[in-house]
Design a protein around this motif. Sequence first.
Motif, PDB file in Angstrom:
ATOM      1  N   GLY A 156       7.130  -8.433  -0.851  1.00 60.98           N
ATOM      2  CA  GLY A 156       8.586  -8.407  -0.922  1.00 60.98           C
ATOM      3  C   GLY A 156       9.114  -6.981  -0.998  1.00 60.98           C
ATOM      4  O   GLY A 156       8.370  -6.001  -1.079  1.00 60.98           O
ATOM      5  N   GLY A 157      10.440  -6.853  -0.981  1.00 61.40           N
ATOM      6  CA  GLY A 157      11.054  -5.536  -0.967  1.00 61.40           C
ATOM      7  C   GLY A 157      10.727  -4.696  -2.178  1.00 61.40           C
ATOM      8  O   GLY A 157      10.487  -3.483  -2.063  1.00 61.40           O
ATOM      9  N   TYR A 158      10.711  -5.299  -3.357  1.00 62.91           N
ATOM     10  CA  TYR A 158      10.379  -4.552  -4.577  1.00 62.91           C
ATOM     11  C   TYR A 158       8.960  -4.010  -4.480  1.00 62.91           C
ATOM     12  O   TYR A 158       8.714  -2.837  -4.781  1.00 62.91           O
ATOM     13  CB  TYR A 158      10.525  -5.462  -5.803  1.00 62.91           C
ATOM     14  CG  TYR A 158      10.296  -4.770  -7.130  1.00 62.91           C
ATOM     15  CD1 TYR A 158      11.373  -4.451  -7.953  1.00 62.91           C
ATOM     16  CD2 TYR A 158       9.017  -4.444  -7.577  1.00 62.91           C
ATOM     17  CE1 TYR A 158      11.182  -3.828  -9.174  1.00 62.91           C
ATOM     18  CE2 TYR A 158       8.813  -3.815  -8.791  1.00 62.91           C
ATOM     19  CZ  TYR A 158       9.901  -3.516  -9.580  1.00 62.91           C
ATOM     20  OH  TYR A 158       9.705  -2.886 -10.795  1.00 62.91           O
ATOM     21  N   ARG A 230       3.935   2.999   8.036  1.00 63.67           N
ATOM     22  CA  ARG A 230       3.551   1.914   8.954  1.00 63.67           C
ATOM     23  C   ARG A 230       2.432   1.068   8.362  1.00 63.67           C
ATOM     24  O   ARG A 230       2.459  -0.169   8.456  1.00 63.67           O
ATOM     25  CB  ARG A 230       3.135   2.496  10.305  1.00 63.67           C
ATOM     26  CG  ARG A 230       4.289   3.154  11.056  1.00 63.67           C
ATOM     27  CD  ARG A 230       3.938   3.422  12.503  1.00 63.67           C
ATOM     28  NE  ARG A 230       2.897   4.433  12.658  1.00 63.67           N
ATOM     29  CZ  ARG A 230       3.113   5.733  12.729  1.00 63.67           C
ATOM     30  NH1 ARG A 230       4.362   6.211  12.599  1.00 63.67           N
ATOM     31  NH2 ARG A 230       2.115   6.583  12.915  1.00 63.67           N
ATOM     32  N   VAL A 231       1.442   1.703   7.765  1.00 64.61           N
ATOM     33  CA  VAL A 231       0.345   0.959   7.136  1.00 64.61           C
ATOM     34  C   VAL A 231       0.876   0.061   6.017  1.00 64.61           C
ATOM     35  O   VAL A 231       0.475  -1.106   5.888  1.00 64.61           O
ATOM     36  CB  VAL A 231      -0.720   1.929   6.600  1.00 64.61           C
ATOM     37  CG1 VAL A 231      -1.708   1.201   5.688  1.00 64.61           C
ATOM     38  CG2 VAL A 231      -1.469   2.598   7.745  1.00 64.61           C
ATOM     39  N   LEU A 232       1.791   0.582   5.230  1.00 72.24           N
ATOM     40  CA  LEU A 232       2.325  -0.189   4.105  1.00 72.24           C
ATOM     41  C   LEU A 232       3.127  -1.392   4.583  1.00 72.24           C
ATOM     42  O   LEU A 232       3.007  -2.489   4.036  1.00 72.24           O
ATOM     43  CB  LEU A 232       3.184   0.719   3.229  1.00 72.24           C
ATOM     44  CG  LEU A 232       3.854   0.071   2.015  1.00 72.24           C
ATOM     45  CD1 LEU A 232       2.822  -0.616   1.128  1.00 72.24           C
ATOM     46  CD2 LEU A 232       4.617   1.116   1.223  1.00 72.24           C
ATOM     47  N   LEU A 233       3.930  -1.222   5.618  1.00 68.34           N
ATOM     48  CA  LEU A 233       4.735  -2.335   6.121  1.00 68.34           C
ATOM     49  C   LEU A 233       3.857  -3.431   6.714  1.00 68.34           C
ATOM     50  O   LEU A 233       4.104  -4.627   6.506  1.00 68.34           O
ATOM     51  CB  LEU A 233       5.728  -1.823   7.158  1.00 68.34           C
ATOM     52  CG  LEU A 233       6.851  -0.947   6.592  1.00 68.34           C
ATOM     53  CD1 LEU A 233       7.569  -0.212   7.712  1.00 68.34           C
ATOM     54  CD2 LEU A 233       7.832  -1.770   5.776  1.00 68.34           C
ATOM     55  N   ALA A 236       2.287  -5.273   3.912  1.00 69.36           N
ATOM     56  CA  ALA A 236       3.206  -6.233   3.294  1.00 69.36           C
ATOM     57  C   ALA A 236       3.109  -7.583   3.989  1.00 69.36           C
ATOM     58  O   ALA A 236       3.082  -8.638   3.337  1.00 69.36           O
ATOM     59  CB  ALA A 236       4.635  -5.702   3.362  1.00 69.36           C
ATOM     60  N   GLY A 237       3.050  -7.582   5.321  1.00 67.79           N
ATOM     61  CA  GLY A 237       2.890  -8.838   6.051  1.00 67.79           C
ATOM     62  C   GLY A 237       1.587  -9.527   5.737  1.00 67.79           C
ATOM     63  O   GLY A 237       1.528 -10.765   5.610  1.00 67.79           O
ATOM     64  N   THR A 238       0.509  -8.751   5.593  1.00 65.46           N
ATOM     65  CA  THR A 238      -0.791  -9.328   5.233  1.00 65.46           C
ATOM     66  C   THR A 238      -0.723  -9.993   3.866  1.00 65.46           C
ATOM     67  O   THR A 238      -1.290 -11.079   3.657  1.00 65.46           O
ATOM     68  CB  THR A 238      -1.873  -8.235   5.233  1.00 65.46           C
ATOM     69  OG1 THR A 238      -1.914  -7.621   6.524  1.00 65.46           O
ATOM     70  CG2 THR A 238      -3.230  -8.816   4.915  1.00 65.46           C
TER      71      THR A 238
END
Length: 305
Positions: A156-158, A230-233, A236-238
């Motif tokens: 999530g965003g947090y 990019r890796v972090l985003l 997040a999906g994973t």
Amino acid sequence: MKLLSIGLDAGGTQTRWAAVNAQGSLCAEGEVAPISGLLLADPAKRQQLQQALAELAQALAPLGQAVALYGGITGVAEPEGPVAQELNRRLAEALRIEPTRVACHSDMDIAYRAAFAPGAGYLVYAGTGAIAVHLDASGQLHRAGGRGYLLGDEGGGYWIAREALATVWRREDEAPESWRDSPLACALFERLGGPDWARSRQFMYGGDRGSIGRLALAVAEAAAQDPQARVLLRRAGTELARLPLALSRRFGAKPVLAAGRALLLHPLVLDGLREALPPQLPLTSGQLQPHTTAAQLAHTLLRTR
């Protein structure tokens, strides 16, 4: 006077409402202040709840008379529980509706119904937090995740904002002033108003969840230039994929629908989610309109009580 059925999608930042007429056609919609079951737990915040209810009543008054209401409300766990019943009472009083024609449910209950018929799939919802839900054919809501920022809400965003800022400060421990060469760090610190630790500390430990969650926008802004962002985003999906996978182990293979503002941050979030799901859990995405679904439920389920 026009008779209206009202639907609510109420959370911690706003309440979206919709009104349908006697024929079930949408005739108006809008937003008012937050209406949440969580406000009942704090005596100091109950006045905020009453003000939000008065704002809702004022918005609806020129349109006609509300005769039924179905709401998906943050902070409601069980529709027969004390929080739901107290909200039912307050809404009925504020809008002058027969109490038996007011029904407050979980916000995830109404979000699911906007996505699927009961039993048909899994909803992944990622906003400030993250949760997946499945409403079975009997109407029972099952969940994975959604346990808050201390125990979960990965993806999530947090979580995105926290992980990004933690990454930057870990790097600062190793190489002070390295933030100057990091598009991610620069984007974060620009939103925070400066690169000093005291500012980051005050924001994270003194700020509210919503403000911290919105810091994820800086991560998305930096993604075009910064590989860490990019890796972090994608990660997040994973993390979000873990939630429908957990539900599938309990209830079998079903379609997955992903929604929520965290999915709108950057396409990499959805890419990471899609890549982590097997073919037997086909993924679609879209933004839901739970408040209009709730209004239709009020019209079909509650008007004749």
